[in-house]
Write a protein that holds these residues in place. Structure first.
Motif, PDB file in Angstrom:
ATOM      1  N   ILE A  57      26.529  -8.674   5.420  1.00  0.00           N
ATOM      2  CA  ILE A  57      26.889  -9.584   4.326  1.00  0.00           C
ATOM      3  C   ILE A  57      25.656  -9.943   3.506  1.00  0.00           C
ATOM      4  O   ILE A  57      25.662  -9.865   2.272  1.00  0.00           O
ATOM      5  CB  ILE A  57      27.547 -10.864   4.877  1.00  0.00           C
ATOM      6  CG1 ILE A  57      28.902 -10.548   5.514  1.00  0.00           C
ATOM      7  CG2 ILE A  57      27.735 -11.897   3.755  1.00  0.00           C
ATOM      8  CD1 ILE A  57      29.502 -11.718   6.269  1.00  0.00           C
ATOM      9  N   ASN A  58      24.574 -10.318   4.186  1.00  0.00           N
ATOM     10  CA  ASN A  58      23.354 -10.738   3.484  1.00  0.00           C
ATOM     11  C   ASN A  58      22.705  -9.581   2.722  1.00  0.00           C
ATOM     12  O   ASN A  58      22.286  -9.743   1.572  1.00  0.00           O
ATOM     13  CB  ASN A  58      22.353 -11.332   4.490  1.00  0.00           C
ATOM     14  CG  ASN A  58      22.834 -12.644   5.071  1.00  0.00           C
ATOM     15  OD1 ASN A  58      23.568 -13.387   4.430  1.00  0.00           O
ATOM     16  ND2 ASN A  58      22.429 -12.947   6.295  1.00  0.00           N
ATOM     17  N   LEU A  59      22.636  -8.409   3.363  1.00  0.00           N
ATOM     18  CA  LEU A  59      22.052  -7.243   2.697  1.00  0.00           C
ATOM     19  C   LEU A  59      22.915  -6.807   1.514  1.00  0.00           C
ATOM     20  O   LEU A  59      22.404  -6.427   0.460  1.00  0.00           O
ATOM     21  CB  LEU A  59      21.900  -6.087   3.694  1.00  0.00           C
ATOM     22  CG  LEU A  59      20.805  -6.230   4.748  1.00  0.00           C
ATOM     23  CD1 LEU A  59      20.888  -5.089   5.759  1.00  0.00           C
ATOM     24  CD2 LEU A  59      19.429  -6.240   4.087  1.00  0.00           C
ATOM     25  N   ALA A  82      29.854  -5.195  -0.814  1.00  0.00           N
ATOM     26  CA  ALA A  82      28.718  -5.785  -0.102  1.00  0.00           C
ATOM     27  C   ALA A  82      28.709  -5.352   1.363  1.00  0.00           C
ATOM     28  O   ALA A  82      27.655  -4.987   1.902  1.00  0.00           O
ATOM     29  CB  ALA A  82      28.773  -7.306  -0.203  1.00  0.00           C
ATOM     30  N   VAL A  83      29.872  -5.401   1.998  1.00  0.00           N
ATOM     31  CA  VAL A  83      29.962  -5.016   3.413  1.00  0.00           C
ATOM     32  C   VAL A  83      29.589  -3.545   3.585  1.00  0.00           C
ATOM     33  O   VAL A  83      28.854  -3.180   4.517  1.00  0.00           O
ATOM     34  CB  VAL A  83      31.379  -5.282   3.952  1.00  0.00           C
ATOM     35  CG1 VAL A  83      31.565  -4.646   5.320  1.00  0.00           C
ATOM     36  CG2 VAL A  83      31.632  -6.779   4.035  1.00  0.00           C
ATOM     37  N   LYS A  84      30.067  -2.713   2.666  1.00  0.00           N
ATOM     38  CA  LYS A  84      29.766  -1.281   2.744  1.00  0.00           C
ATOM     39  C   LYS A  84      28.283  -1.016   2.492  1.00  0.00           C
ATOM     40  O   LYS A  84      27.630  -0.298   3.255  1.00  0.00           O
ATOM     41  CB  LYS A  84      30.616  -0.519   1.723  1.00  0.00           C
ATOM     42  CG  LYS A  84      30.451   0.988   1.792  1.00  0.00           C
ATOM     43  CD  LYS A  84      31.375   1.687   0.803  1.00  0.00           C
ATOM     44  CE  LYS A  84      31.220   3.200   0.879  1.00  0.00           C
ATOM     45  NZ  LYS A  84      32.130   3.883  -0.082  1.00  0.00           N
ATOM     46  N   ASN A  85      27.737  -1.613   1.435  1.00  0.00           N
ATOM     47  CA  ASN A  85      26.329  -1.416   1.101  1.00  0.00           C
ATOM     48  C   ASN A  85      25.395  -2.049   2.126  1.00  0.00           C
ATOM     49  O   ASN A  85      24.226  -1.669   2.239  1.00  0.00           O
ATOM     50  CB  ASN A  85      26.017  -1.997  -0.286  1.00  0.00           C
ATOM     51  CG  ASN A  85      26.655  -1.195  -1.408  1.00  0.00           C
ATOM     52  OD1 ASN A  85      27.175  -0.101  -1.177  1.00  0.00           O
ATOM     53  ND2 ASN A  85      26.628  -1.725  -2.617  1.00  0.00           N
ATOM     54  N   GLY A  86      25.925  -3.027   2.851  1.00  0.00           N
ATOM     55  CA  GLY A  86      25.113  -3.699   3.861  1.00  0.00           C
ATOM     56  C   GLY A  86      24.934  -2.898   5.134  1.00  0.00           C
ATOM     57  O   GLY A  86      24.234  -3.340   6.051  1.00  0.00           O
ATOM     58  N   GLY A  87      25.567  -1.719   5.206  1.00  0.00           N
ATOM     59  CA  GLY A  87      25.376  -0.830   6.353  1.00  0.00           C
ATOM     60  C   GLY A  87      26.092  -1.259   7.615  1.00  0.00           C
ATOM     61  O   GLY A  87      25.582  -1.067   8.724  1.00  0.00           O
ATOM     62  N   ILE A  88      27.288  -1.809   7.458  1.00  0.00           N
ATOM     63  CA  ILE A  88      28.009  -2.335   8.626  1.00  0.00           C
ATOM     64  C   ILE A  88      28.285  -1.249   9.665  1.00  0.00           C
ATOM     65  O   ILE A  88      28.140  -1.479  10.873  1.00  0.00           O
ATOM     66  CB  ILE A  88      29.339  -3.020   8.196  1.00  0.00           C
ATOM     67  CG1 ILE A  88      30.045  -3.651   9.402  1.00  0.00           C
ATOM     68  CG2 ILE A  88      30.257  -2.051   7.483  1.00  0.00           C
ATOM     69  CD1 ILE A  88      29.292  -4.765  10.040  1.00  0.00           C
ATOM     70  N   ILE A  89      28.654  -0.040   9.231  1.00  0.00           N
ATOM     71  CA  ILE A  89      28.998   1.019  10.185  1.00  0.00           C
ATOM     72  C   ILE A  89      27.771   1.493  10.955  1.00  0.00           C
ATOM     73  O   ILE A  89      27.838   1.719  12.173  1.00  0.00           O
ATOM     74  CB  ILE A  89      29.681   2.205   9.466  1.00  0.00           C
ATOM     75  CG1 ILE A  89      30.997   1.737   8.814  1.00  0.00           C
ATOM     76  CG2 ILE A  89      29.972   3.335  10.450  1.00  0.00           C
ATOM     77  CD1 ILE A  89      31.985   1.119   9.780  1.00  0.00           C
ATOM     78  N   ASP A  90      26.646   1.628  10.263  1.00  0.00           N
ATOM     79  CA  ASP A  90      25.406   2.001  10.964  1.00  0.00           C
ATOM     80  C   ASP A  90      25.033   0.936  11.990  1.00  0.00           C
ATOM     81  O   ASP A  90      24.580   1.257  13.098  1.00  0.00           O
ATOM     82  CB  ASP A  90      24.259   2.178   9.963  1.00  0.00           C
ATOM     83  CG  ASP A  90      24.400   3.434   9.122  1.00  0.00           C
ATOM     84  OD1 ASP A  90      25.134   4.347   9.560  1.00  0.00           O
ATOM     85  OD2 ASP A  90      23.800   3.498   8.036  1.00  0.00           O
ATOM     86  N   SER A  91      25.229  -0.325  11.629  1.00  0.00           N
ATOM     87  CA  SER A  91      24.907  -1.418  12.548  1.00  0.00           C
ATOM     88  C   SER A  91      25.837  -1.413  13.755  1.00  0.00           C
ATOM     89  O   SER A  91      25.393  -1.618  14.895  1.00  0.00           O
ATOM     90  CB  SER A  91      25.013  -2.767  11.817  1.00  0.00           C
ATOM     91  OG  SER A  91      24.054  -2.866  10.795  1.00  0.00           O
TER      92      SER A  91
END
Length: 236
Positions: free
Chosen positions: A76-78, A99-108
């Motif tokens: 969310i923050n990223l 935002a969720v997608k660009n924040g790298g949620i899946i990699d995390s």
């Protein structure tokens, strides 16, 4: 802007930001949890229900829940930073999704899975072979989680469209001074608001409808409201 008004505005922004964060944590967390459940069943089809539950429980007890919570907050923050959101609040569903997608949620999520799998294997909770099966099939599991997250956002778009339609229907009944029709749409609006992301621009019109509806109802279903009452309905 007066000091009191500025303070109220800041408080509202903080409250809305916290509500949006809580909404995303719950929504994405549910999507991840469902994806994990389906993924384990797919990768380990010979396991009985109790064994699947045991593996999921072992993940949760060894840091999966906390890791996902951190991953969501970080995403969310990223994502906000990447979109240049400085107010702290998302203005629409598309911003949330991007935002969720660009924040790298899946990699995390992938990193959290690796860490937790290693931990439960090292602790002897699951066998090395089972751990390897889940690791080797992790992409399928992550694809499922991705689809679940996208589905949750698609549901939000549909829910918002319904809310807007019910609101417009209420306004039409209001213009015709048809309280029974208003009540029918009001009930739909109340139910739909429980399924909507806390985005101010999305729910503002519905909140105004709620306030007006309550005023008219408490006024003995009399539509002749004062100017002050009409203005108050927009402000509450």
């Amino acid at each position: 802007m007066s000091e009191i008004a500025l303070e109220n505005n800041l408080t509202n922004n903080i409250t809305n930001e916290n509500e949006q964060k809580s909404f995303l944590e719950t929504t994405i967390g549910k999507a991840v949890n469902t994806g994990l459940d389906i993924g384990i069943r797919y990768l380990l089809p010979d396991l009985v229900e109790e064994q699947v539950i045991d593996i999921k429980d072992s993940f949760l007890k060894n840091g999966f829940k906390e890791g996902i919570q951190t991953a969501i907050d970080s995403a969310i923050n990223l994502g906000k930073s990447a979109l240049g959101i400085v107010t702290g609040n998302f203005e629409n569903i598309n911003q949330m999704q991007t935002a969720v997608k660009n924040g790298g949620i899946i990699d995390s999520v992938s990193n959290v899975l690796n860490s937790v799998i290693n931990k439960v294997v090292d602790n002897g909770v699951i066998s090395n072979s089972v751990g390897n099966v889940i690791k080797n099939g992790k992409n399928a599991l992550l694809n499922n989680i991705t689809k679940n997250i996208e589905s949750e956002f698609e549901n939000q778009v549909n829910n918002i469209e319904k809310l807007e339609r019910y609101t417009e229907n209420w306004k039409e009944y209001y213009n015709n001074r048809d309280f029974d029709g208003m009540q029918k749409e009001y009930n739909k609006i109340k139910d739909q608001l429980e399924n909507i992301a806390p985005i101010e621009k999305t729910i503002q019109a519905a909140r105004t409808v709620e306030n007006l509806h309550t005023l008219i109802k408490n006024n003995g279903k009399n539509f002749d409201l004062t100017t002050e009452e009409l203005e108050l309905a927009k402000m509450l």
